[in-house]
Design a protein around this motif. Sequence first.
Motif, PDB file in Angstrom:
ATOM      1  N   ARG A 215       0.831  -1.205   0.000  1.00 21.91           N
ATOM      2  CA  ARG A 215       0.000   0.000   0.000  1.00 21.91           C
ATOM      3  C   ARG A 215       0.877   1.271   0.000  1.00 21.91           C
ATOM      4  N   PRO A 219       1.516   4.060  -4.479  1.00 23.76           N
ATOM      5  CA  PRO A 219       1.481   5.481  -4.866  1.00 23.76           C
ATOM      6  C   PRO A 219       2.841   6.013  -5.328  1.00 23.76           C
ATOM      7  N   PRO A 240      -4.021  11.186  -9.135  1.00 26.92           N
ATOM      8  CA  PRO A 240      -5.044  11.283  -8.091  1.00 26.92           C
ATOM      9  C   PRO A 240      -4.483  10.892  -6.728  1.00 26.92           C
ATOM     10  N   LYS A 242      -4.918   9.240  -3.218  1.00 28.74           N
ATOM     11  CA  LYS A 242      -5.787   8.221  -2.656  1.00 28.74           C
ATOM     12  C   LYS A 242      -5.647   8.087  -1.138  1.00 28.74           C
ATOM     13  N   SER A 243      -4.854   8.930  -0.516  1.00 34.80           N
ATOM     14  CA  SER A 243      -4.681   8.852   0.930  1.00 34.80           C
ATOM     15  C   SER A 243      -4.470  10.267   1.466  1.00 34.80           C
ATOM     16  N   GLY A 248      -0.092  11.241   0.321  1.00 38.15           N
ATOM     17  CA  GLY A 248      -1.126  12.071  -0.298  1.00 38.15           C
ATOM     18  C   GLY A 248      -0.662  13.511  -0.434  1.00 38.15           C
ATOM     19  N   THR A 251       1.670  13.766  -3.269  1.00 39.17           N
ATOM     20  CA  THR A 251       0.958  13.746  -4.556  1.00 39.17           C
ATOM     21  C   THR A 251       0.379  15.119  -4.874  1.00 39.17           C
TER      22      THR A 251
END
Length: 743
Positions: A215, A219, A240, A242-243, A248, A251
């Motif tokens: 997990r 990313p 995108p 996702k966390s 996140g 990102t």
Amino acid sequence: MAKRSSLLGAETISPLNAPPIRMGLLTKLNLLVIGLIVATALGVAAFLVNQQLRDERSRLQTQGLAVGAMLAEVADEAIASSEMSNLASVLDGLASDPDIAYASILDPQQRPLLSHSYAGATVPATPVALPSAERMTTVENDAATGRYIDVVVPIHTPPRLVSSEAGRQVIGYVRLGMGFDSGRARLRVNLIGALSVVALVVMLAIVATLLLTRRVVAPIRQLMRAARAVGAGKLDVYVPAKSSDELGLLTHTFNHMTQRLAESQAEVATYQRTLEDKVTQRTKELELATAQAYKLAQHDILTGLPNRSLLNQRLKQIVAQASRDGHQVACLFLDFDHFKRINDTLGHDAGDQLLQAVAQRLTGAVRESDTVARLGGDEFVLILPGLDPAHAAFEVMSVLTRVRESFLAPFLLADQTPTLTCSIGVSVYPVDATDPSGLIKQSDTAMYAAKEAGRNAYRFYTADMNARVQARLQLETDMRRGMMDDEFFLVYQPQIDMATGRAIGVEALLRWRDPERGVISPNEFIPIAEESGMIQALGGRVLRDACRQLMLWQRQNMTLRLSVNLSVQQLQHDGWLSVVEEALRTSGLAARYLDLEITESVIITHPDRAVATLVKLKQMGVSITIDDFGTGYSSLSYLTRLPIQAIKIDQRFVHGLEQNRNDEAITQAIIALSHSMGLRCIAEGVESLAQFEFLRNHGCEEAQGYLISRPLEEPELRSWWKMQEEENRIVGRQPDMWRAQVK
């Protein structure tokens, strides 16, 4: 804003020259977590095993001491009664304890009385350290059948057989061997259990790590593919998030970066066009700056004249052209007389302005085809090319005349109007030299000949000039060798009180004894020492040696005053005061016995600096005398400012006494001047009785010269002093002593 493309599209992936992945981040995370878990588990297991080993040893010792004490209580009656049957049954009963390997009852000499071994163990034959009467001992023992702890307990006389506890004696020992085998078996079982737990924990950690790291890495791989697309030039990539953790945030930051890059791409294009325009402009400026730097490298910054580098280039071309055409080339080397005084008196800024004015006058005095260059300082070179051999001398003299006439008018510098004279040396190609460097060298040699001729003159190069220059250079080289080989020595010329005829002082004079030339006159080497800077070292040596010698004489009851000559260069040196202080301190000489003699040239060149330095010397207690008075051009106003104590009449005036009325008048004036100012007056160079009588009759206090004594080395001066003291002791104070000696 343009619509962002999906990250998953194949068109966003561009091949890059990235290195192959040898070990992925997922693998590294798995190895890290699993390694930490394994290390932790093994560490805990090792700690528990080690702790159990320590506990096992402590348990065996405690148990052995307890069993040994019990056997000692049973064995005391058995040994006392020599009945061992009950004791043997007790030892047989110990076989049920797996920790006991052997048991032995010993007499006081360690001879076994009764021994039992268990589970295949043997009683060691080696003796053990016996305890004191009140103590027990435990010692680890390695035997062929195993490793044991030897417990030795003393056996005392039974209580019933003694009247008091203090009367109990040691009648034997209990030796008990405690084995480690049962403890090792328990340790083996515990270790297997611990390793099983570790293996189970590792398996669970591997499964949990695989799930978690996937997990985390997914990313990152998405960001990596997006970064490749950005590297390929596609700036509309969107990833995108996702966390809501750090990945996140990373990102979101990446998406913001690509947005800003897209916005800046248009600005970069505009900047690029502007930069290209500026680069073109800077290139033109650089070309101009390069040309200017080249000019500065070839020209003197202060005057704008060609420097040494450009002069050498031009002279090579001029000589080559003259060689082809059969012409001559003249080189004029100019050095201005006493230019250093301008810098010292008016300042370096005024000196720079004067050099600029000199460059203008030189440029106006030569022909258009001639070259005027500045080598540095106040040295200039004129190159006169294309001279017809039949008229070369006339053309050179014409330029020389114009150059010399150009310096007749004074220069205008602020509120000062100084005048300059120069010494000029002339050499001619190919008569004096056949190459450019030799041409400049010969003109430099001729310039020094003009300096020696009295300055403000010119000289054409001749062959013997080079020989004189070489002789001077050789003399300077020999002087440096002589300083290292201690060839310089001191002589001392006595100074007497003219009223009593007794010696009151000496003047220290430097001499040089060269191995080949013999003793060289100071008139030959002192000017070279001043020009080369050696005068500082020589002057310091003279002062130190003379002060030390005077102190030795004073210890022999030769109380004298020491006079030492001080040159202009020494007085200008910043560290001279410390040299004087060091000479007085190391010798132990009192400052009042030291007299420094300075010439009037010090007053001319550096009046303010001279006054400041001399005031400090006077504050130290040193006296100052003006030497060669009347031969310079000192101002009486400066004379009143100087902290001097005496004036010395130059020997040129003394030699003219009784022969030249002018010398007599000048001498009387100097004596009167010194008396009016409260100064001592001393005459040097006294060689005749008539001179001595004239000076004494007109009030001169002191004298020195060949009439009194020539300069003497230390042993001769000591003998001279003793002779004078003996004569004074016999005849007493005799003012006419020198008259009697002459007769």
